[in-house]
Design a protein around this motif. Structure first.
Motif, PDB file in Angstrom:
ATOM      1  N   GLU A  33       8.161 -29.156-108.617  1.00 37.05           N
ATOM      2  CA  GLU A  33       9.391 -29.918-108.436  1.00 37.05           C
ATOM      3  C   GLU A  33       9.648 -30.111-106.941  1.00 37.05           C
ATOM      4  O   GLU A  33       9.475 -29.189-106.146  1.00 37.05           O
ATOM      5  N   LEU A  34      10.080 -31.307-106.609  1.00 37.14           N
ATOM      6  CA  LEU A  34      10.304 -31.663-105.210  1.00 37.14           C
ATOM      7  C   LEU A  34      11.791 -31.878-104.940  1.00 37.14           C
ATOM      8  O   LEU A  34      12.539 -32.300-105.812  1.00 37.14           O
ATOM      9  N   HIS A  35      12.202 -31.579-103.740  1.00 38.44           N
ATOM     10  CA  HIS A  35      13.573 -31.873-103.264  1.00 38.44           C
ATOM     11  C   HIS A  35      14.640 -31.451-104.283  1.00 38.44           C
ATOM     12  O   HIS A  35      15.536 -32.236-104.645  1.00 38.44           O
ATOM     13  N   SER A  62      23.283 -39.174-111.649  1.00 39.64           N
ATOM     14  CA  SER A  62      22.791 -37.797-111.685  1.00 39.64           C
ATOM     15  C   SER A  62      21.274 -37.765-111.560  1.00 39.64           C
ATOM     16  O   SER A  62      20.577 -38.536-112.222  1.00 39.64           O
ATOM     17  N   ILE A  63      20.783 -36.886-110.690  1.00 38.96           N
ATOM     18  CA  ILE A  63      19.344 -36.670-110.526  1.00 38.96           C
ATOM     19  C   ILE A  63      18.996 -35.366-111.227  1.00 38.96           C
ATOM     20  O   ILE A  63      19.501 -34.303-110.878  1.00 38.96           O
ATOM     21  N   ASP A  69       5.207 -37.124-110.206  1.00 40.60           N
ATOM     22  CA  ASP A  69       5.173 -38.271-111.112  1.00 40.60           C
ATOM     23  C   ASP A  69       6.357 -39.207-110.933  1.00 40.60           C
ATOM     24  O   ASP A  69       6.339 -40.343-111.410  1.00 40.60           O
ATOM     25  N   GLY A  70       7.423 -38.744-110.286  1.00 36.16           N
ATOM     26  CA  GLY A  70       8.568 -39.609-110.065  1.00 36.16           C
ATOM     27  C   GLY A  70       9.901 -38.909-110.223  1.00 36.16           C
ATOM     28  O   GLY A  70       9.982 -37.676-110.294  1.00 36.16           O
ATOM     29  N   VAL A  71      10.950 -39.709-110.311  1.00 38.52           N
ATOM     30  CA  VAL A  71      12.330 -39.226-110.368  1.00 38.52           C
ATOM     31  C   VAL A  71      12.918 -39.569-111.732  1.00 38.52           C
ATOM     32  O   VAL A  71      12.682 -40.659-112.270  1.00 38.52           O
ATOM     33  N   ASN A  72      13.699 -38.643-112.295  1.00 44.78           N
ATOM     34  CA  ASN A  72      14.380 -38.882-113.566  1.00 44.78           C
ATOM     35  C   ASN A  72      15.845 -38.489-113.458  1.00 44.78           C
ATOM     36  O   ASN A  72      16.189 -37.507-112.800  1.00 44.78           O
ATOM     37  N   LYS A  95      15.694 -39.650 -93.808  1.00 44.97           N
ATOM     38  CA  LYS A  95      16.291 -40.182 -95.029  1.00 44.97           C
ATOM     39  C   LYS A  95      15.296 -40.106 -96.177  1.00 44.97           C
ATOM     40  O   LYS A  95      14.086 -39.941 -95.974  1.00 44.97           O
ATOM     41  N   ILE A  96      15.815 -40.222 -97.386  1.00 44.58           N
ATOM     42  CA  ILE A  96      14.987 -40.270 -98.596  1.00 44.58           C
ATOM     43  C   ILE A  96      15.368 -41.530 -99.367  1.00 44.58           C
ATOM     44  O   ILE A  96      16.554 -41.820 -99.552  1.00 44.58           O
ATOM     45  N   VAL A  97      14.363 -42.277 -99.783  1.00 45.37           N
ATOM     46  CA  VAL A  97      14.599 -43.542-100.478  1.00 45.37           C
ATOM     47  C   VAL A  97      14.168 -43.411-101.940  1.00 45.37           C
ATOM     48  O   VAL A  97      13.068 -42.948-102.233  1.00 45.37           O
ATOM     49  N   LEU A  98      15.053 -43.822-102.836  1.00 49.41           N
ATOM     50  CA  LEU A  98      14.762 -43.817-104.267  1.00 49.41           C
ATOM     51  C   LEU A  98      14.857 -45.234-104.815  1.00 49.41           C
ATOM     52  O   LEU A  98      15.759 -45.982-104.439  1.00 49.41           O
TER      53      LEU A  98
END
Length: 283
Positions: A33-35, A62-63, A69-72, A95-98
């Protein structure tokens, strides 16, 4: 001999298949898991791009997880809960871009382009369908932790006027007998800022002279305290500007206390027969 060879082959294939499934399950469990510091709810304004936040709806995003594999996660806007999935770009240390997409099975679905700096989340939402009539939206959210607080109340400084329901009424000019038509709107009394249906069982003597809008708002404040995301503008308009309001759930019925359940039943009963107070107001 042929039967034994075939049986051996089948058993080998089954054993290989089981091992592969176990490996896939293990890989899924061990994905890094990241961040994790970004996990949680972000609350703030969701507004038409041209208004730059002056006219807005309060939304939540909500994250839930971030892996290779990505963000959910999910977003709730206007009471509609939509699952989100997408990508993360963390190459820039500042910064972090989603980029997060809604499922796409509804015409109203779109894609969020988000920049996160610290606890602030800024970005835009655009419809997935190029021919959509929906407009680009701005969002400005801040990370918040939800905690139910039964003592929360609407601000005493607010004017609680229902601009979603109006009727035309005939008015006379002061200096002559001629008349004109003016729109009038439902107005709530100060009771909505001091009657708390979460902490105390309300008495009939407190409710019998209240207007229908008073009763509706007192009831809806119970749901707002629990983080309920209202689906109608008529209900949302009184809570979007409250600093404490966090619309993060689409169902809170199981969270209501016995006191709240009792009061909601009573408020609904009185609302069936209550009248409304209409007046004219500038916008």
């Amino acid at each position: 001999m042929y039967k034994i060879t075939t049986l051996t082959l089948i058993c080998s294939l089954l054993l290989f298949s089981c091992k592969e499934k176990k490996k896939e399950a293990k890989d899924a469990l061990t994905k890094q898991e990241l961040h994790k510091e970004l996990y949680g709810s972000y609350i703030g304004s969701f507004s038409d791009y041209e208004y730059k936040g002056d006219i807005f709806t309060t939304m939540s995003l909500s994250i839930n997880s971030i892996t290779e594999d990505g963000v959910n996660g999910y977003a709730i806007v206007n009471g509609n809960r939509r699952v989100l999935s997408g990508t993360i770009d963390d190459k820039d240390s500042s910064k972090i871009v989603l980029d997060l997409k809604e499922p796409g099975d509804k015409k109203s679905d779109g894609v969020f382009h988000i920049v996160i700096k610290g606890d602030s989340l800024l970005g835009t939402w655009k419809p997935l369908l190029s021919e959509s009539k929906l407009k680009t939206k701005d969002l400005a959210l801040a990370k918040k932790s939800f905690k139910y607080d039964p003592s929360l109340m609407l601000s005493e400084d607010g004017m609680y006027i229902d601009y979603t329901q109006s009727k035309d009424t005939s008015m006379k000019y002061d200096d002559n007998d001629s008349s004109y038509v003016e729109k009038v709107f439902r107005e709530a009394s100060s009771a909505v800022t001091h009657l708390n249906a979460s902490t105390t069982v309300l008495q009939e003597s407190e409710l019998k002279n209240l207007k229908k809008l008073d009763l509706e708002i007192i009831k809806n404040t119970v749901y707002a305290r629990h983080g309920y995301a209202f689906k109608t503008k008529g209900a949302r308009q009184f809570f979007d500007f409250q600093e404490w309001y966090m619309p993060i759930y689409d169902d809170v019925e199981n969270q209501l206390s016995k006191t709240e359940q009792t009061n909601i039943e009573t408020l609904n009963r009185f609302a069936k027969y209550a009248q409304d107070n209409y007046d004219s107001f500038g916008r």
